[in-house]
Enzyme design. Structure first.
Site, PDB file in Angstrom:
ATOM      1  N   GLU A 158      -0.612  -0.811   1.839  1.00 58.52           N
ATOM      2  CA  GLU A 158      -1.565  -0.503   0.623  1.00 58.52           C
ATOM      3  C   GLU A 158      -2.419  -1.650   0.455  1.00 58.52           C
ATOM      4  OE1 GLU A 158       1.750  -0.754   0.543  1.00 58.52           O
ATOM      5  OE2 GLU A 158       2.556  -1.167  -1.325  1.00 58.52           O
ATOM      6  N   SER A 209       9.306  -6.111   6.143  1.00 58.35           N
ATOM      7  CA  SER A 209      10.331  -7.219   5.659  1.00 58.35           C
ATOM      8  C   SER A 209      11.806  -6.384   6.056  1.00 58.35           C
ATOM      9  CB  SER A 209      10.064  -7.419   4.150  1.00 58.35           C
ATOM     10  OG  SER A 209      10.360  -6.266   3.348  1.00 58.35           O
ATOM     11  N   LYS A 259       1.233   5.333   7.747  1.00 61.18           N
ATOM     12  CA  LYS A 259       1.366   4.999   6.477  1.00 61.18           C
ATOM     13  C   LYS A 259       1.153   3.579   6.532  1.00 61.18           C
ATOM     14  CE  LYS A 259       3.145   3.282   3.385  1.00 61.18           C
ATOM     15  NZ  LYS A 259       2.680   1.950   2.822  1.00 61.18           N
ATOM     16  N   PHE A 309       1.252  -5.703   5.989  1.00 60.49           N
ATOM     17  CA  PHE A 309      -0.110  -5.947   5.528  1.00 60.49           C
ATOM     18  C   PHE A 309      -0.499  -7.168   6.432  1.00 60.49           C
ATOM     19  CE2 PHE A 309       2.389  -9.682   3.602  1.00 60.49           C
ATOM     20  CZ  PHE A 309       1.552 -10.631   3.813  1.00 60.49           C
ATOM     21  N   GLU A 329      12.458 -16.153   4.049  1.00 58.22           N
ATOM     22  CA  GLU A 329      11.363 -16.160   5.018  1.00 58.22           C
ATOM     23  C   GLU A 329      10.204 -16.477   3.853  1.00 58.22           C
ATOM     24  OE1 GLU A 329       9.786 -12.365   6.132  1.00 58.22           O
ATOM     25  OE2 GLU A 329       9.091 -13.085   7.806  1.00 58.22           O
ATOM     26  N   CYS A 371       4.732 -12.734  11.599  1.00 61.15           N
ATOM     27  CA  CYS A 371       6.263 -12.658  11.678  1.00 61.15           C
ATOM     28  C   CYS A 371       6.752 -13.362  12.906  1.00 61.15           C
ATOM     29  CB  CYS A 371       6.575 -11.184  12.005  1.00 61.15           C
ATOM     30  SG  CYS A 371       5.879 -10.502  13.528  1.00 61.15           S
TER      31      CYS A 371
HETATM   32  P1  NAD Z   1       6.922  -4.828   3.237  1.00 59.15           P
HETATM   33  O1  NAD Z   1       8.550  -4.562   3.823  1.00 59.15           O
HETATM   34  O2  NAD Z   1       6.898  -5.203   1.808  1.00 59.15           O
HETATM   35  O3  NAD Z   1       6.013  -3.515   3.404  1.00 59.15           O
HETATM   36  C1  NAD Z   1       6.133  -2.999   4.645  1.00 59.15           C
HETATM   37  C2  NAD Z   1       5.831  -1.391   4.517  1.00 59.15           C
HETATM   38  O4  NAD Z   1       6.744  -0.904   3.754  1.00 59.15           O
HETATM   39  C3  NAD Z   1       4.543  -1.053   3.719  1.00 59.15           C
HETATM   40  O5  NAD Z   1       3.893  -0.045   4.361  1.00 59.15           O
HETATM   41  C4  NAD Z   1       4.808  -0.891   2.331  1.00 59.15           C
HETATM   42  O6  NAD Z   1       3.926  -0.135   1.643  1.00 59.15           O
HETATM   43  C5  NAD Z   1       6.436  -0.290   2.541  1.00 59.15           C
HETATM   44  N1  NAD Z   1       7.224  -0.664   1.514  1.00 59.15           N
HETATM   45  C6  NAD Z   1       7.226  -1.773   0.578  1.00 59.15           C
HETATM   46  N2  NAD Z   1       7.987  -1.613  -0.168  1.00 59.15           N
HETATM   47  C7  NAD Z   1       8.891  -0.461  -0.063  1.00 59.15           C
HETATM   48  C8  NAD Z   1      10.025  -0.083  -0.570  1.00 59.15           C
HETATM   49  N3  NAD Z   1      10.580  -0.612  -1.611  1.00 59.15           N
HETATM   50  N4  NAD Z   1      10.443   1.187  -0.172  1.00 59.15           N
HETATM   51  C9  NAD Z   1       9.729   1.841   0.916  1.00 59.15           C
HETATM   52  N5  NAD Z   1       8.719   1.453   1.482  1.00 59.15           N
HETATM   53  C10 NAD Z   1       8.118  -0.140   1.049  1.00 59.15           C
HETATM   54  O7  NAD Z   1       6.329  -5.878   4.201  1.00 59.15           O
HETATM   55  P2  NAD Z   1       4.975  -6.817   4.207  1.00 59.15           P
HETATM   56  O8  NAD Z   1       4.996  -7.823   3.018  1.00 59.15           O
HETATM   57  O9  NAD Z   1       3.821  -5.650   4.170  1.00 59.15           O
HETATM   58  O10 NAD Z   1       4.638  -7.369   5.485  1.00 59.15           O
HETATM   59  C11 NAD Z   1       5.364  -8.699   5.782  1.00 59.15           C
HETATM   60  C12 NAD Z   1       6.747  -8.751   6.380  1.00 59.15           C
HETATM   61  O11 NAD Z   1       6.629  -7.955   7.558  1.00 59.15           O
HETATM   62  C13 NAD Z   1       7.596 -10.010   6.708  1.00 59.15           C
HETATM   63  O12 NAD Z   1       8.689 -10.001   6.294  1.00 59.15           O
HETATM   64  C14 NAD Z   1       7.122 -10.132   8.145  1.00 59.15           C
HETATM   65  O13 NAD Z   1       7.997 -10.890   8.766  1.00 59.15           O
HETATM   66  C15 NAD Z   1       7.408  -8.600   8.517  1.00 59.15           C
HETATM   67  N6  NAD Z   1       6.747  -8.376  10.085  1.00 59.15           N
HETATM   68  C16 NAD Z   1       7.562  -8.257  10.915  1.00 59.15           C
HETATM   69  C17 NAD Z   1       6.953  -8.008  12.237  1.00 59.15           C
HETATM   70  C18 NAD Z   1       8.009  -7.847  13.371  1.00 59.15           C
HETATM   71  O14 NAD Z   1       7.599  -7.568  14.398  1.00 59.15           O
HETATM   72  N7  NAD Z   1       9.413  -8.389  13.160  1.00 59.15           N
HETATM   73  C19 NAD Z   1       5.546  -7.866  12.497  1.00 59.15           C
HETATM   74  C20 NAD Z   1       5.074  -7.952  11.264  1.00 59.15           C
HETATM   75  C21 NAD Z   1       5.327  -8.576   9.819  1.00 59.15           C
END
Ligand code: NAD
Length: 510
Positions: free
Chosen positions: A191, A241, A188, A164, A395, A296
């Site tokens: 959401e 994450s 994808k 997000f 985090e 991040c």
């Molecule tokens: P998230 O892991 O909750 O979601 C990321 C994606 O995974 C979304 O599209 C979501 O729909 C999907 N998802 C969520 N739960 C899932 C599940 N149980 N099974 C399968 N798919 C699932 O992450 P977020 O909250 O959207 O974003 C924040 C996180 O992203 C933080 O941890 C941040 O550090 C990380 N991030 C990392 C980088 C990097 O380059 N390393 C860059 C941006 C964000």
């Protein structure tokens, strides 16, 4: 003006927009009966309802991408370049609308949203050089009469799953190099803020990208699982994450796919006693609280060495009352709300937790949050944080900056190197020798020397170490090109010289 942009030129109030999928060059309404709310975090009002895709809808997107792949991979490099220049122009012209969408659904302030679009545009600009990036090598007369050369070819249909916090830029890290390399793409997006991907789809169509080359399916775990299991998808880029990154990497590779999965972070900024404290304090406030800490690459732990600590805490404390928290569309706002109410409450709970664990709450963001129904939290500063505390280990992903005090440089480096994450890290010092030693021995993928958020420029690649990345290749830049292509080496012998004819025309490439 595009359709999506039109919907957002005025801030909506009370109106809930349906956000559907984008398959084969058009909007396709979801049929699952499942959907999720999208909010304006600055007001707390629901602004959209996004369809969640079924396995069949994901399959429809993959099939469209597969059909488009046949003709897209043969499009000449010159034509792809021309198209990417057009894409660049359109994103440049619509940068404000895209940024506005980001502010309305993510909450980040408009200037920050424009910064996101600008950094994404740099990746598109890098992809305008795709002929240069895909050049192979050639060895004449490797053996008598035999030449050997290498080429890189696209993988076919590839997918991106995005978080997000950068709803436009992180997808750009993926679709731009993937498509420039000759692949077709299924996105994808998160959401929580899905509209930027719909505007992206419209702009790519307007630029002349053939239907089916770029597709969007919305949804939650069910859509992600359908992507992970789909036999027609050759590779997956994931950013999110750490637990989900690990899951995506393990499930995707088990299904035979190439996967790069970027995870979470706990970025440290070390401040040595010889550092410019005013500069370090400015950097800490900007990198700790910018985008409400939902980056991040945000700095979440300051490691103050020796006598730097008291001066640094004092300098940061001075700056905090001046941070203007408010609706990101108001020009003087510097920090917006968090993305959802649940996330805001979770971040706020860490302030209580930190105090209970023995951290000193110097500034409590719960006391300075605007109270208008939006998902706001003010800036929080916790001193005397130690590595055993949950506020150190987790985090938090919000405007909570922790300070840990150590006596020596060696202790500071040990803290960073023992941390399970290894995304970004920074050191503030005036000593070039120490900085050089630091870059040599620190275990993290992106290092800043007096630079708090060392996000690599588009012609380098982005990625962390340890639990911040699962996979072998970093994202965008040269490693992105490598990720989205596979190498082939040709060994060739010609028994007869090729036939030729006279042609006085200027040589054409298309
Ligand atoms: P998230 O892991 O909750 O979601 C990321 C994606 O995974 C979304 O599209 C979501 O729909 C999907 N998802 C969520 N739960 C899932 C599940 N149980 N099974 C399968 N798919 C699932 O992450 P977020 O909250 O959207 O974003 C924040 C996180 O992203 C933080 O941890 C941040 O550090 C990380 N991030 C990392 C980088 C990097 O380059 N390393 C860059 C941006 C964000």
């Amino acid at each position: 003006m595009t359709e999506v942009a039109d919907q957002f030129t005025e801030e909506r109030s009370g109106e809930v927009t349906r956000i559907s999928h984008w398959i084969d060059g058009q909007r396709v309404e979801g049929t699952s009966g499942r959907s999720g709310p999208v909010y304006n975090p600055a007001t707390g009002e629901q602004s959209g309802e996004v369809d969640f895709a079924t396995t069949e809808e994901v399959d429809a997107a993959v099939q469209a991408a597969k059909r488009a792949s046949e003709s897209w991979r043969v499009v000449s490099l010159s034509r792809r370049t021309e198209l990417f220049f057009q894409v660049r122009e359109l994103f440049h012209d619509h940068a404000d609308e895209l940024a506005r969408l980001l502010t309305l659904e993510h909450g980040k302030v408009f200037s920050d949203a424009k910064g996101e679009v600008a950094r994404g545009l740099e990746v598109i600009e890098f992809c305008c050089g795709i002929p240069e990036l895909l050049k192979g090598s050639y060895s004449e007369q490797a053996s008598t009469g035999i030449d050997v050369y290498s080429i890189r070819q696209p993988l076919g249909v590839v997918a991106g799953i995005t978080p997000f916090n950068f709803p436009a830029m992180v997808p750009m890290w993926m679709w731009a190099p993937a498509i420039a390399c000759g692949n077709t793409f299924v996105l994808k997006p998160s959401e929580k803020d899905p509209s930027a991907s719909m505007l992206t789809a419209e702009l790519l169509k307007e630029a002349g990208l053939p239907d089916g080359v770029f597709n969007v399916v919305h949804g939650d775990k069910a859509a992600v699982d359908a992507v992970l299991e789909h036999p027609g998808i050759a590779a997956i880029s994931f950013v999110g994450s750490t637990p989900i990154a690990r899951y995506v990497y393990e499930t995707g590779t088990k299904a035979g796919k190439r996967v790069q999965a970027l995870g979470g972070a706990k970025n440290h900024m070390i401040v040595l006693p010889d550092a410019d404290i005013e500069m370090a304090a400015d950097a800490a406030v900007g990198a700790g609280y910018g985008s409400a800490g939902e980056r991040c690459m945000a700095v979440s732990m300051l490691v103050a060495v020796g006598h730097a600590a008291d001066d640094l805490v004092g300098a940061i404390q001075e700056r905090l009352p001046k941070v203007k928290v408010g609706n990101g569309l108001e020009p003087d706002s510097e920090m917006g709300p968090l993305v959802t109410r649940e996330h805001r409450d979770k971040v706020a709970s860490y302030i209580e937790k930190g105090a209970a664990e023995g951290a000193k709450v110097i500034t409590d963001g719960r006391e300075s949050a605007p109270d208008n129904g939006g998902f706001f939290l003010g800036v929080t500063l916790l001193d005397e944080v130690t590595p055993e505390m949950e506020v150190y280990k987790d985090e938090i992903f919000g405007p909570v900056l922790g300070i840990t005090r150590v006596d020596t440089y060696e202790e500071a480096v040990r803290l960073v190197n023992e941390n399970p994450y290894g995304n970004g890290v920074a050191i503030f010092t005036r000593d070039g020798g120490v900085a050089r030693q630091f870059q040599f021995e620190v275990n993290a993928g992106m290092v800043g020397v007096n630079v708090p958020i060392p996000v690599p420029v588009a012609y380098y690649s982005f990625g962390g170490w340890k639990n911040s990345l699962f996979g072998d290749l970093h994202i965008y830049g040269p490693e992105g090109i490598q990720f989205y292509t596979q190498g082939k080496v040709v060994t060739s012998r010609w028994p007869d010289p090729a036939t030729s004819k006279v042609d006085l025309g200027f040589p054409q490439t298309r």
